[in-house]
Design a protein around this motif. Structure first.
Motif, PDB file in Angstrom:
ATOM      1  N   ALA A  38       0.763  -1.293   0.085  1.00  0.00           N
ATOM      2  CA  ALA A  38      -0.046  -0.213   0.139  1.00  0.00           C
ATOM      3  C   ALA A  38       0.805   1.242  -0.195  1.00  0.00           C
ATOM      4  N   VAL A  39       1.891   1.307   0.693  1.00  0.00           N
ATOM      5  CA  VAL A  39       2.958   2.510   0.771  1.00  0.00           C
ATOM      6  C   VAL A  39       3.960   2.430  -0.283  1.00  0.00           C
ATOM      7  N   HIS A  40       3.930   1.511  -1.123  1.00  0.00           N
ATOM      8  CA  HIS A  40       4.796   1.269  -2.274  1.00  0.00           C
ATOM      9  C   HIS A  40       6.350   0.869  -1.968  1.00  0.00           C
ATOM     10  N   LEU A  41       6.589   0.098  -0.867  1.00  0.00           N
ATOM     11  CA  LEU A  41       7.793  -0.232  -0.643  1.00  0.00           C
ATOM     12  C   LEU A  41       8.219  -1.178  -1.621  1.00  0.00           C
ATOM     13  N   PRO A  42       9.521  -1.340  -2.065  1.00  0.00           N
ATOM     14  CA  PRO A  42      10.216  -2.188  -2.901  1.00  0.00           C
ATOM     15  C   PRO A  42       9.742  -3.628  -2.530  1.00  0.00           C
ATOM     16  N   ASP A  43       9.577  -4.395  -3.480  1.00  0.00           N
ATOM     17  CA  ASP A  43       9.348  -5.769  -3.294  1.00  0.00           C
ATOM     18  C   ASP A  43      10.339  -6.632  -2.830  1.00  0.00           C
ATOM     19  N   GLU A  44      10.366  -7.258  -1.822  1.00  0.00           N
ATOM     20  CA  GLU A  44      11.413  -8.081  -1.276  1.00  0.00           C
ATOM     21  C   GLU A  44      11.826  -9.006  -2.471  1.00  0.00           C
ATOM     22  N   GLY A  45      10.803  -9.596  -3.341  1.00  0.00           N
ATOM     23  CA  GLY A  45      11.159 -10.625  -4.290  1.00  0.00           C
ATOM     24  C   GLY A  45      12.381 -10.088  -5.240  1.00  0.00           C
ATOM     25  N   ALA A  46      12.354  -8.737  -5.433  1.00  0.00           N
ATOM     26  CA  ALA A  46      13.514  -8.182  -6.380  1.00  0.00           C
ATOM     27  C   ALA A  46      14.913  -8.467  -5.689  1.00  0.00           C
ATOM     28  N   VAL A  47      14.962  -8.139  -4.419  1.00  0.00           N
ATOM     29  CA  VAL A  47      16.404  -8.632  -3.889  1.00  0.00           C
ATOM     30  C   VAL A  47      16.594  -9.954  -4.110  1.00  0.00           C
ATOM     31  N   GLN A  48      15.524 -10.881  -3.631  1.00  0.00           N
ATOM     32  CA  GLN A  48      15.924 -12.382  -3.881  1.00  0.00           C
ATOM     33  C   GLN A  48      16.188 -12.739  -5.212  1.00  0.00           C
ATOM     34  N   SER A  49      15.576 -12.101  -6.035  1.00  0.00           N
ATOM     35  CA  SER A  49      15.686 -12.601  -7.628  1.00  0.00           C
ATOM     36  C   SER A  49      17.075 -12.337  -8.020  1.00  0.00           C
ATOM     37  N   ALA A  50      17.689 -11.358  -7.376  1.00  0.00           N
ATOM     38  CA  ALA A  50      19.349 -11.057  -7.982  1.00  0.00           C
ATOM     39  C   ALA A  50      20.252 -12.016  -7.063  1.00  0.00           C
ATOM     40  N   LEU A  51      19.716 -12.624  -5.904  1.00  0.00           N
ATOM     41  CA  LEU A  51      20.649 -13.511  -5.241  1.00  0.00           C
ATOM     42  C   LEU A  51      20.368 -14.822  -6.165  1.00  0.00           C
ATOM     43  N   LEU A  52      19.236 -15.284  -6.444  1.00  0.00           N
ATOM     44  CA  LEU A  52      19.002 -16.366  -7.069  1.00  0.00           C
ATOM     45  C   LEU A  52      19.651 -16.722  -8.492  1.00  0.00           C
ATOM     46  N   HIS A  53      20.402 -15.692  -8.851  1.00  0.00           N
ATOM     47  CA  HIS A  53      21.275 -15.657 -10.203  1.00  0.00           C
ATOM     48  C   HIS A  53      22.378 -16.748 -10.070  1.00  0.00           C
ATOM     49  N   SER A  54      22.761 -16.864  -8.820  1.00  0.00           N
ATOM     50  CA  SER A  54      23.970 -17.657  -8.432  1.00  0.00           C
ATOM     51  C   SER A  54      23.671 -18.525  -7.145  1.00  0.00           C
ATOM     52  N   ASP A  55      23.970 -19.597  -7.354  1.00  0.00           N
ATOM     53  CA  ASP A  55      23.815 -20.710  -6.167  1.00  0.00           C
ATOM     54  C   ASP A  55      24.990 -20.174  -5.173  1.00  0.00           C
ATOM     55  N   THR A  56      26.109 -19.728  -5.664  1.00  0.00           N
ATOM     56  CA  THR A  56      27.169 -19.364  -4.630  1.00  0.00           C
ATOM     57  C   THR A  56      26.833 -18.113  -3.844  1.00  0.00           C
ATOM     58  N   LEU A  57      26.358 -17.119  -4.636  1.00  0.00           N
ATOM     59  CA  LEU A  57      25.618 -16.008  -3.803  1.00  0.00           C
ATOM     60  C   LEU A  57      24.760 -16.184  -2.868  1.00  0.00           C
ATOM     61  N   VAL A  58      23.760 -17.038  -3.504  1.00  0.00           N
ATOM     62  CA  VAL A  58      22.776 -17.508  -2.112  1.00  0.00           C
ATOM     63  C   VAL A  58      23.441 -18.247  -0.956  1.00  0.00           C
ATOM     64  N   HIS A  59      24.269 -19.039  -1.336  1.00  0.00           N
ATOM     65  CA  HIS A  59      24.748 -19.778  -0.269  1.00  0.00           C
ATOM     66  C   HIS A  59      25.655 -18.847   0.888  1.00  0.00           C
TER      67      HIS A  59
END
Length: 245
Positions: A38-59
């Motif tokens: 409602a207050v238009h905060l960034p979607d947490e999913g955008a940060v997670q999507s960046a991490l999920l590009h690399s298994d090493t980065l997620v680890h």
């Protein structure tokens, strides 16, 4: 060391007292999620999507979440105790106040993290990629209460570490300590362990604690540093005398 361990034990015990509020925790999670949208905060999913590009980065992110939080705070307090005792007393009181306030919120506002909220559509990176500090099922997790997401003490403690080091040092590069809470924020959101609002509430609580518990007076810290320099000079005197001979 006993102080930090004591805070951690009380924190864990307090979180456990908040268990058993599953329905309320998920209800509050939907409220927080809807409020952020409602207050238009960034979607947490955008940060997670960046991490999920690399298994090493997620680890790496999962490892940072699991192992950096507590040791970094211990190292911070030990350094202050050894080198900046006046600042140590101040930081100790602020951390104790922040932790106590967080426990009150954990007990009064149980909150399921975004990784457990179906509507968020996020991945539990700890369970999928490891390492994780939580059990697979919140109801059977005997080590931690997974419904104590707000506020995030991961972020609150990290922000205090940076604030304390900036206040206690004079290096022109000391503002770089803010990278620690910034990285912590990206990690707790990217791993879906916290919402943005969890960090925001932690920041507000820390701000209140800092407003109430003031920094030591400059005259006090100057006197401590003068004594430290005097002690160093006394230790160096035998070497100077030996060199003169």
């Amino acid at each position: 060391m006993l102080l930090v361990v004591g805070l951690f034990v009380i924190y864990k015990a307090g979180r456990q007292l908040a268990t058993g509020h599953t329905d309320e925790a998920y209800h509050n999670a939907h409220l927080v999620w809807d409020l952020e949208r409602a207050v238009h905060l960034p979607d947490e999913g955008a940060v997670q999507s960046a991490l999920l590009h690399s298994d090493t980065l997620v680890h790496v992110a999962n490892t940072y979440y699991a192992v950096v939080h507590f040791p970094a705070t211990v190292a911070f307090l030990v350094w202050l105790y050894m080198r900046r005792p006046a600042h140590y007393v101040w930081a100790r009181r602020v951390l104790a106040a922040l932790t106590a306030a967080a426990l009150v919120l954990h007990l009064t506002f149980p909150l399921a993290p975004p990784r457990l909220l179906t509507a968020a559509g996020l991945v539990d990176t700890g369970q999928m990629y490891g390492p994780t500090v939580y059990g697979a099922k919140p109801a059977t997790d005997e080590m931690a209460n997974q419904f104590a997401a707000m506020p995030s003490l991961h972020f609150g403690w990290a922000l205090m570490v940076a604030t304390g080091l900036i206040a206690a040092t004079r290096s022109p590069w000391r503002t770089l300590w803010l990278l620690h809470p910034l990285l912590t924020l990206l990690v707790i959101v990217g791993t879906a362990n916290h919402y943005w609002l969890d960090a925001l509430v932690a920041t507000v609580l820390l701000g209140i604690a800092l407003a109430v518990i003031h920094l030591p007076h400059r005259t006090e810290t100057t006197a401590v540093r003068t004594r430290e320099r005097a002690g160093d000079s006394v230790q160096d005197m035998p070497q100077v005398i030996g060199a003169g001979r």
